[in-house]
Design a protein around this motif. Structure first.
Motif, PDB file in Angstrom:
ATOM      1  N   PRO A  33      22.481   6.827 -26.593  1.00 13.65           N
ATOM      2  CA  PRO A  33      23.607   7.390 -27.350  1.00 13.65           C
ATOM      3  C   PRO A  33      24.159   8.685 -26.762  1.00 13.65           C
ATOM      4  O   PRO A  33      25.315   9.037 -27.000  1.00 13.65           O
ATOM      5  N   GLY A  34      23.349   9.419 -25.986  1.00 17.86           N
ATOM      6  CA  GLY A  34      23.808  10.676 -25.424  1.00 17.86           C
ATOM      7  C   GLY A  34      24.475  10.537 -24.074  1.00 17.86           C
ATOM      8  O   GLY A  34      24.891  11.533 -23.478  1.00 17.86           O
ATOM      9  N   LYS A  35      24.603   9.328 -23.561  1.00 16.50           N
ATOM     10  CA  LYS A  35      25.170   9.120 -22.230  1.00 16.50           C
ATOM     11  C   LYS A  35      26.678   9.314 -22.275  1.00 16.50           C
ATOM     12  O   LYS A  35      27.383   8.614 -23.000  1.00 16.50           O
ATOM     13  N   ALA A  36      27.173  10.260 -21.460  1.00 18.22           N
ATOM     14  CA  ALA A  36      28.603  10.584 -21.470  1.00 18.22           C
ATOM     15  C   ALA A  36      29.305  10.217 -20.180  1.00 18.22           C
ATOM     16  O   ALA A  36      30.529  10.205 -20.116  1.00 18.22           O
ATOM     17  N   THR A  37      28.513   9.934 -19.105  1.00 25.51           N
ATOM     18  CA  THR A  37      29.103   9.572 -17.818  1.00 25.51           C
ATOM     19  C   THR A  37      28.481   8.288 -17.312  1.00 25.51           C
ATOM     20  O   THR A  37      27.423   7.865 -17.777  1.00 25.51           O
ATOM     21  N   THR A  38      29.136   7.678 -16.326  1.00 28.91           N
ATOM     22  CA  THR A  38      28.625   6.442 -15.750  1.00 28.91           C
ATOM     23  C   THR A  38      29.020   6.360 -14.282  1.00 28.91           C
ATOM     24  O   THR A  38      30.048   6.912 -13.875  1.00 28.91           O
ATOM     25  N   THR A  39      28.182   5.701 -13.478  1.00 32.14           N
ATOM     26  CA  THR A  39      28.461   5.535 -12.054  1.00 32.14           C
ATOM     27  C   THR A  39      29.498   4.436 -11.863  1.00 32.14           C
ATOM     28  O   THR A  39      29.332   3.325 -12.372  1.00 32.14           O
ATOM     29  N   VAL A  40      30.552   4.738 -11.107  1.00 35.26           N
ATOM     30  CA  VAL A  40      31.620   3.765 -10.911  1.00 35.26           C
ATOM     31  C   VAL A  40      31.666   3.234  -9.476  1.00 35.26           C
ATOM     32  O   VAL A  40      32.442   2.323  -9.187  1.00 35.26           O
ATOM     33  N   ALA A  41      30.878   3.781  -8.577  1.00 37.70           N
ATOM     34  CA  ALA A  41      30.830   3.259  -7.206  1.00 37.70           C
ATOM     35  C   ALA A  41      29.387   3.221  -6.722  1.00 37.70           C
ATOM     36  O   ALA A  41      28.790   2.167  -6.602  1.00 37.70           O
ATOM     37  N   MET A  42      28.803   4.392  -6.426  1.00 40.70           N
ATOM     38  CA  MET A  42      27.414   4.414  -5.978  1.00 40.70           C
ATOM     39  C   MET A  42      26.870   5.825  -6.069  1.00 40.70           C
ATOM     40  O   MET A  42      27.616   6.798  -6.225  1.00 40.70           O
ATOM     41  N   ASP A  43      25.552   5.933  -5.963  1.00 39.86           N
ATOM     42  CA  ASP A  43      24.868   7.206  -5.768  1.00 39.86           C
ATOM     43  C   ASP A  43      24.257   7.164  -4.377  1.00 39.86           C
ATOM     44  O   ASP A  43      23.879   6.096  -3.881  1.00 39.86           O
ATOM     45  N   PHE A  44      24.154   8.323  -3.739  1.00 41.84           N
ATOM     46  CA  PHE A  44      23.583   8.360  -2.390  1.00 41.84           C
ATOM     47  C   PHE A  44      22.650   9.551  -2.267  1.00 41.84           C
ATOM     48  O   PHE A  44      22.969  10.659  -2.695  1.00 41.84           O
ATOM     49  N   GLY A  45      21.466   9.304  -1.676  1.00 46.93           N
ATOM     50  CA  GLY A  45      20.513  10.375  -1.437  1.00 46.93           C
ATOM     51  C   GLY A  45      19.664  10.064  -0.219  1.00 46.93           C
ATOM     52  O   GLY A  45      19.758   8.986   0.372  1.00 46.93           O
ATOM     53  N   ARG A  46      18.837  11.029   0.166  1.00 46.47           N
ATOM     54  CA  ARG A  46      17.963  10.849   1.333  1.00 46.47           C
ATOM     55  C   ARG A  46      16.613  11.486   1.056  1.00 46.47           C
ATOM     56  O   ARG A  46      16.526  12.553   0.448  1.00 46.47           O
ATOM     57  N   VAL A  47      15.553  10.809   1.513  1.00 47.04           N
ATOM     58  CA  VAL A  47      14.206  11.355   1.361  1.00 47.04           C
ATOM     59  C   VAL A  47      13.385  10.980   2.583  1.00 47.04           C
ATOM     60  O   VAL A  47      13.491   9.864   3.106  1.00 47.04           O
ATOM     61  N   SER A  48      12.573  11.928   3.073  1.00 46.01           N
ATOM     62  CA  SER A  48      11.694  11.690   4.214  1.00 46.01           C
ATOM     63  C   SER A  48      10.297  11.367   3.692  1.00 46.01           C
ATOM     64  O   SER A  48       9.712  12.148   2.934  1.00 46.01           O
ATOM     65  N   LEU A  49       9.779  10.221   4.114  1.00 50.39           N
ATOM     66  CA  LEU A  49       8.414   9.859   3.746  1.00 50.39           C
ATOM     67  C   LEU A  49       7.422  10.262   4.819  1.00 50.39           C
ATOM     68  O   LEU A  49       6.223  10.295   4.591  1.00 50.39           O
TER      69      LEU A  49
END
Length: 203
Positions: free
Chosen positions: A65-81
């Motif tokens: 119920p508290g969600k006010a935004t939504t992803t409309v294309a993509m999210d992008f991130g990077r992490v080193s393992l």
């Protein structure tokens, strides 16, 4: 997986494998943007848009119920393992009307994390079907909202008709170590699938 394990993974996939693409998918409000943001070493790129009255009757907000935004294309991130293994993370939009983008987002990926909200397991059927149809290795990450896991892992596997070989893990999309461990599980599983299909090349 320790550093030796990562080197083995890279040898299995070839000497030039220094970075890989991972897809983070799931239903609407399952925690994909949070997952990418919590583990990314860089400022994550998001395409969040404010939800408007146009989404009424289309997006199910009962569990969020508290969600006010939504992803409309993509999210992008990077992490080193490891020093020589970098994951590039691509989060998919969750709403069905944006699924036409999924084919492009999964191109070149070695695997996917399907985030599942145990309050709305039915939302996970479509992502699971998508990756099975495309032959892309995936694992299920049970995102524990409020620290609660509402169903046993065995019950989730049965409900979603998940193959016994597919890992199902408990995770907290807000916690970096939890999301990182989920990604390690996916990398390990993807390498196992790769070796089973192609064998380990000689070096």
């Amino acid at each position: 997986m320790d550093s030796a394990g990562y080197r083995t993974a890279q040898q299995a996939a070839g000497p030039t494998m220094t970075s890989v693409k991972i897809v983070v998918a799931g239903g609407f409000g399952a925690g994909k943007t949070t997952f990418v943001g919590s583990v990314s070493e860089i400022m994550p790129l998001t395409t969040e848009a404010v939800m408007t009255e146009a989404s009424i009757g289309i997006d199910d907000l009962e569990a969020t119920p508290g969600k006010a935004t939504t992803t409309v294309a993509m999210d992008f991130g990077r992490v080193s393992l490891d020093t020589d293994l970098i994951l590039y993370l691509f989060g998919t939009p969750g709403q069905q009307r944006f699924w036409f983008m999924w084919d492009d987002l999964v191109r070149g990926a070695i695997g996917a994390v399907v985030l599942a909200d145990t309050r709305r397991l039915a939302d996970s059927f479509s992502p699971v079907d998508f990756f099975e149809e495309h032959g892309l290795p995936y694992i299920i990450g049970l995102n524990c909202f409020d620290g609660e896991l509402l169903h046993r892992i065995e019950d989730v596997r049965e409900a979603l008709a998940i193959d016994p070989r597919v890992p199902i893990v408990r995770c907290d999309a807000r916690d970096r170590e939890s999301t990182k461990q989920t990604l390690i599980t996916l990398v390990e599983y993807s390498v196992e699938r790769w070796i089973a299909t192609n064998g380990v090349p000689a070096h």
